[in-house]
Design a protein around this motif. Structure first.
Motif, PDB file in Angstrom:
ATOM      1  N   THR A  50       0.915  -1.225  -0.003  1.00 28.08           N
ATOM      2  CA  THR A  50       0.175   0.087   0.001  1.00 28.08           C
ATOM      3  C   THR A  50       0.836   1.442  -0.016  1.00 28.08           C
ATOM      4  O   THR A  50       0.599   2.057  -0.764  1.00 28.08           O
ATOM      5  CB  THR A  50      -1.064   0.095   1.279  1.00 28.08           C
ATOM      6  N   MET A  51       1.777   1.418   1.058  1.00 24.42           N
ATOM      7  CA  MET A  51       2.782   2.422   1.144  1.00 24.42           C
ATOM      8  C   MET A  51       3.544   2.645  -0.369  1.00 24.42           C
ATOM      9  O   MET A  51       3.856   3.918  -0.681  1.00 24.42           O
ATOM     10  CB  MET A  51       3.522   2.610   2.080  1.00 24.42           C
ATOM     11  N   ILE A  52       4.148   1.530  -0.631  1.00 30.14           N
ATOM     12  CA  ILE A  52       4.855   1.648  -2.110  1.00 30.14           C
ATOM     13  C   ILE A  52       4.007   2.189  -3.164  1.00 30.14           C
ATOM     14  O   ILE A  52       4.565   2.949  -3.995  1.00 30.14           O
ATOM     15  CB  ILE A  52       5.448   0.290  -2.198  1.00 30.14           C
ATOM     16  N   SER A  53       2.956   1.942  -3.143  1.00 27.98           N
ATOM     17  CA  SER A  53       2.113   2.265  -4.356  1.00 27.98           C
ATOM     18  C   SER A  53       1.961   3.677  -4.413  1.00 27.98           C
ATOM     19  O   SER A  53       1.824   4.313  -5.681  1.00 27.98           O
ATOM     20  CB  SER A  53       0.544   1.498  -4.092  1.00 27.98           C
ATOM     21  N   TYR A  54       2.099   4.487  -3.326  1.00 29.70           N
ATOM     22  CA  TYR A  54       2.272   6.041  -3.094  1.00 29.70           C
ATOM     23  C   TYR A  54       3.613   6.519  -3.400  1.00 29.70           C
ATOM     24  O   TYR A  54       3.700   7.418  -4.196  1.00 29.70           O
ATOM     25  CB  TYR A  54       1.364   6.506  -1.798  1.00 29.70           C
ATOM     26  N   GLY A  55       4.582   5.780  -2.525  1.00 30.53           N
ATOM     27  CA  GLY A  55       5.919   6.453  -2.897  1.00 30.53           C
ATOM     28  C   GLY A  55       6.258   6.078  -4.256  1.00 30.53           C
ATOM     29  O   GLY A  55       7.125   6.915  -4.803  1.00 30.53           O
ATOM     30  N   ASP A  56       6.185   4.970  -5.160  1.00 33.42           N
ATOM     31  CA  ASP A  56       6.503   4.766  -6.317  1.00 33.42           C
ATOM     32  C   ASP A  56       5.338   5.669  -7.198  1.00 33.42           C
ATOM     33  O   ASP A  56       4.708   4.981  -7.964  1.00 33.42           O
ATOM     34  CB  ASP A  56       6.759   3.358  -6.561  1.00 33.42           C
ATOM     35  N   GLY A  57       5.533   6.827  -7.042  1.00 30.82           N
ATOM     36  CA  GLY A  57       4.386   7.409  -8.281  1.00 30.82           C
ATOM     37  C   GLY A  57       4.789   9.070  -8.111  1.00 30.82           C
ATOM     38  O   GLY A  57       5.877   9.330  -7.773  1.00 30.82           O
ATOM     39  N   PRO A  58       3.839   9.554  -8.639  1.00 27.06           N
ATOM     40  CA  PRO A  58       4.008  10.998  -8.626  1.00 27.06           C
ATOM     41  C   PRO A  58       4.118  11.793  -7.599  1.00 27.06           C
ATOM     42  O   PRO A  58       3.610  11.310  -6.499  1.00 27.06           O
ATOM     43  CB  PRO A  58       2.737  11.451  -9.787  1.00 27.06           C
TER      44      PRO A  58
END
Length: 688
Positions: free
Chosen positions: A199-207
């Motif tokens: 869940t957290m990486i889905s936000y960190g690995d993004g814009p």
């Protein structure tokens, strides 16, 4: 809600010995070691140590008590492990404004209160507040973020979704995971660890947003890389490079587009913590560069605080208040003999007390959105009630070891002791950011002049052109008054525009800092024919303004001094005539302000206002006015003294009018000012 916590928490070494004491108003307050804390709405400093901290009495143990004081208020809304950090909405523009925003508001409450809790848990993982084991609570609430049936459930970011506030809060959570993995991370099951990582990486690995927000991605990706998860390292290093590109020198980062406290409570907090937690092990070259950028902090930033440590009300998100002191505490990570750690702590502790001992800070047991108390003009729509706990960043200074000289050095007044001597004003110009910091030893106040150049019309972020940024200067002694009363202004010019509205200046262009004169040009947003050259000259008791009106349209124009809140009875007003100049003086029992018209003005008056000052409902400001009609080849100069003293001090004629004469060149490009004390000052505007 179990407890509406609204007490003065005792700062004691026995922080775990609390019980509830019932009071007639129904509010529970703490009992410590058998003695009841003072029945007040402020933080009570118990057993102050004036040997270690001769100016504040505050030690590291008091910092821990202050963190718990605020955390107690937040946990007043928690009856069980299942209860989220859900706080009352403050009336006004803050969110949540719809049910869809509730999960994000609760996420803010969770992740930001962790900045208070994590340093305490690092030293006592068994901490209990209101019969709730704090470590169990945060682990349970982190797990609920992954539960699709929970009110606080956070969806994984889809590839089509841009960056949201969730990225910010997950970045904050990653900071706490780094700090106390043994409390928050290691006890989780592998299944929950993997789910949280996904869940957290889905936000960190993004814009991200092209500002300090990149650090949220950086912390998320860095933490999970440290835990052995595959992350987008190319994106991580890209964001590290882009963060470094924001640096402009002398300790300042640009937060795109502004210079404000985000340089300090964001860039200069995240960078040293990331370097300490992760960077020195994995990316030492980046860590070294960030720490090189951090070192100049001690040479300029402390001068932005008053002699007693008060911070200036300036810039957006001022509701985070004393979070601005965190870089001063993090100097303790360096153990640099050239750093005056006793001064760093004196400032940091003074700023804590500035707010924690103000009776207006708390409402409903938790801090308000505002400066001292609720103040809607200083609130931005991206803030919710839980946002205020970003001030908890200050307590991340508790990660600095107790043996650090930041904590062990004896408090001192630093530059105010010998360098900043009464009878002069002292300015520090920051070349990269074009910020001017000025200190006034006669009243122990600090002042800042900084960037503002954003249009209000069509703005997606109107706060960037508001009073948060558009004042001519900002003072630690005189928090800014809002422009809520038509035709009344504080520390700015206003012009009646073609719609008949009073419009403040906001489109400033820095020109130069030369011979202790700070030059800017400014244009009215709605009419480019209205433009001024501005020159600010700090004096020992205030400011001399020499401004050239280059407007080609006829205008009504007004200029305002700082404002005084009504604190101790009526504000006293006095008119004088000194050396053939009109003088208006006002006093509120704490400070007095004086305004003197030297040239160019028609009239002057002290104007009362209501509901526009952050310290009191009633306030008074001095305004000068002019009905301007352009005359070809005849420059119009406004020369104005904006002065101050502490209440009760006498004014001499030379203090009220420290100017012997003003001589303007035919084209207005130069103005010579003869001062009674400092000789001659030449203002060089240049050609029109």
């Amino acid at each position: 809600m179990k407890h509406l916590v609204r007490f003065g928490l005792v700062a004691s070494l026995a922080l775990s010995c609390f019980a509830a004491a019932a009071h007639p108003d129904g509010v529970s307050r703490p009992v410590v070691q058998g003695s009841v804390a003072a029945d007040s709405n402020v933080f009570q400093l118990v057993n102050p140590n004036y040997t270690q901290s001769p100016f504040t009495g505050v030690t590291r143990e008091h910092w821990k008590a202050a963190a718990r004081y605020l955390l107690e208020g937040a946990f007043g809304y928690v009856n069980s492990l299942d209860d989220p950090m859900r706080f009352p909405k403050q009336p006004g523009k803050s969110y949540p404004r719809s049910p869809q925003q509730e999960p994000t508001a609760m996420l803010e409450g969770l992740c930001r209160t962790l900045f208070l809790a994590a340093p305490l848990l690092k030293e006592d993982s068994t901490l209990v507040i209101h019969n709730i084991r704090v470590a169990d609570y945060y682990r349970h609430q982190i797990s609920k973020l992954l539960d699709s049936t929970s009110l606080t459930y956070i969806h994984r970011r889809s590839p089509q979704t841009g960056c949201t506030q969730t990225l910010v809060e997950f970045g904050a959570l990653a900071v706490s995971l780094f700090a106390i993995p043994e409390v928050l991370w290691q006890p989780l099951s592998k299944e929950k660890k993997d789910a949280l990582a996904a869940t957290m990486i889905s936000y960190g690995d993004g814009p991200t947003v092209p500002s300090n927000w990149k650090f949220f991605n950086i912390f998320i990706l860095s933490f999970f890389k440290d835990q052995g998860y595959a992350v987008n390292e190319a994106l991580l290093t890209e964001y590290l490079d882009k963060c470094l590109a924001h640096y402009v020198g002398q300790g300042w980062y640009n937060d795109n587009p502004a210079y404000d406290y985000y340089s300090m409570w964001a860039f200069q907090m995240y960078a040293p913590l990331w370097s300490e937690f992760f960077g020195k092990r994995y990316y030492p070259a980046y860590a070294q560069k960030f720490m090189e950028n951090f070192k100049p902090i001690k040479d300029s930033y402390p001068y932005m605080f008053s002699r007693d440590g008060k911070m200036i009300m300036w810039g957006r998100s001022i509701t985070y208040r004393f979070g601005a002191v965190i870089p001063l505490a993090l100097t303790g990570l360096e153990n640099d003999p050239s750093t005056n750690y006793g001064w760093m702590r004196r400032i940091a502790s003074g700023a804590l007390l500035q707010f924690l001992q103000n009776p207006n800070l708390l409402k409903d047991g938790i801090p308000t959105l505002g400066f001292y108390g609720p103040f809607e003009p200083a609130v931005q729509s991206y803030s919710c009630r839980g946002s205020v706990f970003w001030m908890g960043k200050a307590f991340l200074g508790l990660y600095v070891p107790a043996s650090s000289p930041f904590w062990t050095s004896v408090e001192n007044e630093g530059a105010w002791r010998n360098e900043l001597v009464a009878g002069k004003a002292y300015s520090k110009f920051q070349e990269g950011s074009k910020i001017l910091i000025t200190d006034y030893p006669n009243i122990g106040a600090s002042e800042v002049r900084a960037w503002c150049d954003v249009k209000l019309i069509g703005a997606s972020e109107p706060f960037r052109s508001s009073e948060n940024y558009n004042r001519l200067s900002y003072s630690s002694a005189f928090p800014w008054q809002a422009d809520g009363v038509p035709g009344v202004v504080s520390m700015n010019y206003i012009v009646k525009n073609k719609k008949g509205e009073w419009e403040p200046f906001r489109l400033y262009k820095f020109k130069k800092f030369e011979d202790n004169v700070y030059y800017r040009d400014v244009t009215l947003e709605t009419n480019s024919n209205v433009r001024f050259n501005l020159a600010d000259i700090p004096l020992e008791n205030g400011i001399l303004r020499v401004d050239r009106n280059l407007s080609t349209d006829s205008i009504q124009v007004r200029l305002g001094h700082y404002a005084l809140p009504k604190l101790h009875g009526e504000i006293v007003k006095e008119r004088r005539k000194v050396k053939d100049h009109q003088v208006q003086i006002i006093s509120n029992g704490e400070y007095q302000l004086a305004m003197v018209t030297l040239d160019g003005w028609d009239s002057m008056q002290a104007v009362d206002a209501q509901g526009v000052h952050p310290q009191a409902n009633e306030s008074t400001v001095i305004n000068v006015s002019d009905s301007f009609t352009p005359t070809p080849n005849h420059p119009h100069i406004y020369a104005t003294l904006m002065l101050w003293k502490k209440a009760g001090e006498k004014w001499t004629d030379d203090e009220l009018v420290p100017v012997k004469g003003i001589k303007c060149s035919a084209d207005g490009s130069t103005v010579e000012v003869s001062l009674t004390k400092d000789g001659r000052k030449t203002i060089r505007f240049g050609e029109q």
